[in-house]
Scaffold this active site. Structure first.
Site, PDB file in Angstrom:
ATOM      1  N   ARG A  51      42.209  51.385  51.557  1.00 51.44           N
ATOM      2  CA  ARG A  51      42.860  51.212  50.249  1.00 51.44           C
ATOM      3  C   ARG A  51      43.024  49.730  49.945  1.00 51.44           C
ATOM      4  NH1 ARG A  51      47.936  51.298  50.292  1.00 51.44           N
ATOM      5  NH2 ARG A  51      48.166  53.156  51.560  1.00 51.44           N
ATOM      6  N   ASP A 175      39.537  45.342  26.655  1.00 47.01           N
ATOM      7  CA  ASP A 175      38.671  46.419  27.129  1.00 47.01           C
ATOM      8  C   ASP A 175      37.248  46.079  26.693  1.00 47.01           C
ATOM      9  OD1 ASP A 175      37.166  48.792  27.363  1.00 47.01           O
ATOM     10  OD2 ASP A 175      38.926  50.058  27.055  1.00 47.01           O
ATOM     11  N   LYS A 200      30.661  53.985  31.782  1.00 46.28           N
ATOM     12  CA  LYS A 200      29.768  53.880  30.616  1.00 46.28           C
ATOM     13  C   LYS A 200      28.557  52.988  30.939  1.00 46.28           C
ATOM     14  CE  LYS A 200      33.199  56.281  29.165  1.00 46.28           C
ATOM     15  NZ  LYS A 200      34.322  55.771  28.400  1.00 46.28           N
TER      16      LYS A 200
END
Ligand SMILES: *Cc1c(COP(=O)(O)O)cnc(C)c1O
Length: 395
Positions: A51, A175, A200
């Site tokens: 992690r 973004d 994307k």
């Protein structure tokens, strides 16, 4: 030649992930280990627990940091995990100024989740700098941009908003999903945190969910890394590898898709059954100049308006090439219906007010031959009745 001098296209391949230092492997090894043996009781190694750090994820994190011109990249389980973690930089009582046509998931985290923790927000038309300035309060900590926006491809003047934020001592988040660093590098324009849905264009094949965050300021990067490790929404290693593989072809994919999008936008804007086309590559688009000044291209997503929902149904039922789906930025063209998909949760009047009418379709242009795409759309559009009333829907 130092690495800084290579073009973006070359850096996609010639980076730290090109050759594995230990074996020479020309593909980043997928390191599944969740924990790492410490060889020395007193001196621990670089990795301890996955992690906190994993070599495969790190290869992607270093690649995106370099491509965005940042100092630190962080990979998350999804775009929303990256965005949500970045918002954790805020504290109770802080305020965010957000673009009103923000991605639906971001809208949800801001309105349904952050509010529970006493973080306030104001939605603004981010293309109107005066409106943004008027929304800033003494407790405003972040101005949140998304440009070009979804689904109307509105363009925010990034340097103007950054300068406003700096005057008021707030951070800027952006973004960058629609353009990727191939076409727009917000850190170079002074933005503090760049966020991505790597699902994307970056990954590009509709086969992985991933998110990225990049910072330039070292201290801000440390703070965000602390949150990434604390919250733990990190990207898995198989998925990190898929994004790394997608990145290698980003330049050729985006170049081809953008070229086709430009042709499609021109074709649609001349089509008599189409009321309006939204694409920042068209000189008629309100954000055309700003887009040219701050980005290297208009991208590969466009929207167009038909008469009404019936017209949309006819077109969707008659096209053969694009998939009809949410999402964007893939090798296959994707046709989406914002009114029923990304903006379904928004009341109809609110949608109409924002220009997201029942006749609006969004097209993410893929890698099919553009003449085939044009033919396919033309056949479907020509099934629509003559629309003299198009004048009435503000062409
Ligand atoms: C898809 C998308 C997101 C969310 O990313 P996920 O990977 O689906 O969590 C955020 N912003 C934009 C602009 C998007 O298109």
């Amino acid at each position: 030649m130092s690495n800084q001098d290579w073009s973006f296209q070359t850096k996609l391949l010639h980076n730290g992930a090109k050759v594995d230092k230990a074996t020479g492997a020309v593909s980043v090894p997928i390191q599944h280990a969740s924990t790492f043996h410490q060889f020395d009781f007193d001196e621990y190694g670089k990795y301890d627990y996955a992690r906190s750090g994993n070599p495969t994820r790190e290869a992607l994190e270093e690649a995106i940091a370099e491509l965005e011109g940042g100092t630190r990249g962080m990979a998350f389980a999804s775009g929303m995990a990256a965005i949500s973690t970045a918002f954790m930089l805020l504290s109770q009582g802080d305020h965010v100024v957000v673009t009103e046509d923000v991605y639906g998931g971001t809208f949800r985290i801001i309105t349904d989740v952050l509010t529970k923790f006493g973080i306030e927000h104001t939605f603004v038309d981010m293309t109107n700098v005066a409106e943004v300035a008027a929304a800033i309060r003494p407790n405003t900590k972040v101005i949140y941009m998304e440009t070009p926006s979804n689904p109307l491809l509105k363009v925010t003047d990034i340097p103007a908003i950054v300068s406003l934020a700096k005057q008021h001592g707030c951070l800027t988040f952006l973004d960058n999903t629609f353009l990727t660093p191939e076409l727009q590098r917000p850190l170079e324009l002074g933005v503090d945190v760049v966020l991505h849905s790597a699902t994307k264009f970056l990954a590009g094949h509709s086969d992985v969910l991933a998110g990225l965050a990049v910072t330039k300021d070292v201290e801000l990067g440390n703070q965000l890394y602390k949150l990434q490790n604390a919250f733990g929404a990190v990207l898995g290693v198989q998925d990190a590898w898929l994004v790394l593989r997608g990145l290698k072809t980003l330049h050729v994919r985006l170049k081809q898709s953008q070229e086709s999008a430009q042709k499609l936008a021109q074709f649609l804007s001349k089509h008599e059954k189409v009321a309006e086309v939204y694409y920042p590559g068209l000189p008629s688009h309100a954000g055309y100049e700003i887009q040219n000044n701050q980005a290297d291209g208009p991208g590969a997503v466009l929207s167009f308006k038909l008469a009404d929902a019936d017209a949309v149904r006819t077109v969707v039922n008659n096209v053969k090439l694009p998939v009809f789906a949410v999402s964007l930025g893939a090798v296959e063209s994707i046709l989406s219906y914002p009114a029923k998909m990304s903006h379904a949760a928004m009341p109809a009047e609110e949608r109409e007010k924002r220009g997201i009418s029942d006749g609006l379709l969004r097209l993410s242009v893929g890698l099919e031959n553009v003449d085939d795409l044009i033919k396919d759309l033309d056949v479907a559009l020509n099934k629509l009745p003559e629309l003299k009333s198009l004048q009435n829907i503000n062409k």
